[in-house]
Write a protein that holds these residues in place. Structure first.
Motif, mmCIF file in Angstrom:
data_model
loop_
_atom_site.group_PDB
_atom_site.id
_atom_site.type_symbol
_atom_site.label_atom_id
_atom_site.label_comp_id
_atom_site.label_asym_id
_atom_site.label_seq_id
_atom_site.Cartn_x
_atom_site.Cartn_y
_atom_site.Cartn_z
ATOM 1 N N GLN A 6 0.815 -1.200 0.000
ATOM 2 C CA GLN A 6 0.000 0.000 0.000
ATOM 3 C C GLN A 6 0.853 1.255 0.000
ATOM 4 O O GLN A 6 1.931 1.293 0.601
ATOM 5 N N LEU A 7 0.371 2.262 -0.687
ATOM 6 C CA LEU A 7 0.979 3.573 -0.662
ATOM 7 C C LEU A 7 0.379 4.302 0.538
ATOM 8 O O LEU A 7 -0.835 4.326 0.695
ATOM 9 N N THR A 8 1.227 4.865 1.376
ATOM 10 C CA THR A 8 0.770 5.557 2.582
ATOM 11 C C THR A 8 0.978 7.053 2.412
ATOM 12 O O THR A 8 2.050 7.481 1.975
ATOM 13 N N ILE A 9 -0.044 7.828 2.735
ATOM 14 C CA ILE A 9 0.066 9.287 2.668
ATOM 15 C C ILE A 9 -0.087 9.819 4.089
ATOM 16 O O ILE A 9 -1.063 9.501 4.773
ATOM 17 N N ILE A 10 0.916 10.603 4.538
ATOM 18 C CA ILE A 10 0.876 11.166 5.886
ATOM 19 C C ILE A 10 1.224 12.654 5.843
ATOM 20 O O ILE A 10 1.780 13.133 4.853
ATOM 21 N N VAL A 155 6.048 2.677 0.117
ATOM 22 C CA VAL A 155 6.153 4.072 -0.294
ATOM 23 C C VAL A 155 5.332 4.924 0.668
ATOM 24 O O VAL A 155 4.163 4.638 0.918
ATOM 25 N N THR A 156 5.966 5.985 1.171
ATOM 26 C CA THR A 156 5.261 6.966 1.999
ATOM 27 C C THR A 156 5.334 8.308 1.303
ATOM 28 O O THR A 156 6.419 8.759 0.919
ATOM 29 N N VAL A 157 4.159 8.918 1.120
ATOM 30 C CA VAL A 157 4.062 10.249 0.516
ATOM 31 C C VAL A 157 3.745 11.221 1.640
ATOM 32 O O VAL A 157 2.868 10.966 2.472
ATOM 33 N N TYR A 158 4.466 12.332 1.649
ATOM 34 C CA TYR A 158 4.337 13.328 2.718
ATOM 35 C C TYR A 158 3.643 14.564 2.213
ATOM 36 O O TYR A 158 4.072 15.160 1.219
#
Length: 161
Positions: A6-10, A155-158
């Motif tokens: 999963q792509l995580t957006i924080i 993958v983490t998107v900030y």
């Protein structure tokens, strides 16, 4: 069939990755050798090496792979690299539309996936291509998922904020 990570957006700062282990901070660069606006300023505030490497890479482009779709990883800490990815043609919108080149972004992310898998690292990024490059996240996100998440790369998107 492998599982899709999963792509995580924080909310947070992509230059301070929230993860254990090896981390690669990915961002887009232009093909003109320009470095001075947007996310790269945050990168340069933390580490001088990515800007130095990018400018040197561009300066010597006649003898290397610098150009749309190219990626260079620059180690900035024992467990952190910055990926300079050339995914924009120029720096201004013109008759050719915004500077982002989605095909180049796809090629960058695919090459990044190879490097990241070899390192056993996770990827951390702002919403690449969606600031000064003029791209839309609805077009960039599927590229990230196909090139990275589908290969079981975290993958983490900030979102700065």
């Amino acid at each position: 069939m492998t599982a899709v990570t999963q792509l995580t957006i924080i909310k947070g700062d992509a230059t301070s990755p929230q993860a254990k282990g090896r981390k690669v901070i990915a961002h887009l660069c232009n093909d003109l050798g320009g470095w001075g606006k947007g996310f790269v300023l945050a990168v340069s505030r933390r580490w001088p090496e990515p800007e130095r490497d990018y400018r040197d890479w561009h300066r010597h482009r006649a003898g290397n792979d610098f150009g749309l779709g190219a990626v260079r990883l620059v180690r900035v800490a024992p467990d952190v690299w910055v990926a300079n990815m050339v995914g924009q043609r120029g720096i201004r919108a013109g008759s050719g539309g915004p500077p982002i080149r989605y095909d180049a972004v796809r090629r960058c992310l695919t090459a990044l996936g190879d490097e990241v898998q070899a390192l056993g690292a996770s990827v951390h990024m702002p919403r690449i291509g969606c600031g000064l490059a003029g791209g839309t996240w609805s077009r960039v996100e599927p590229l990230v998922i196909d090139a990275l998440c589908a290969r079981d790369i975290a993958v983490t998107v900030y979102d700065h904020g």
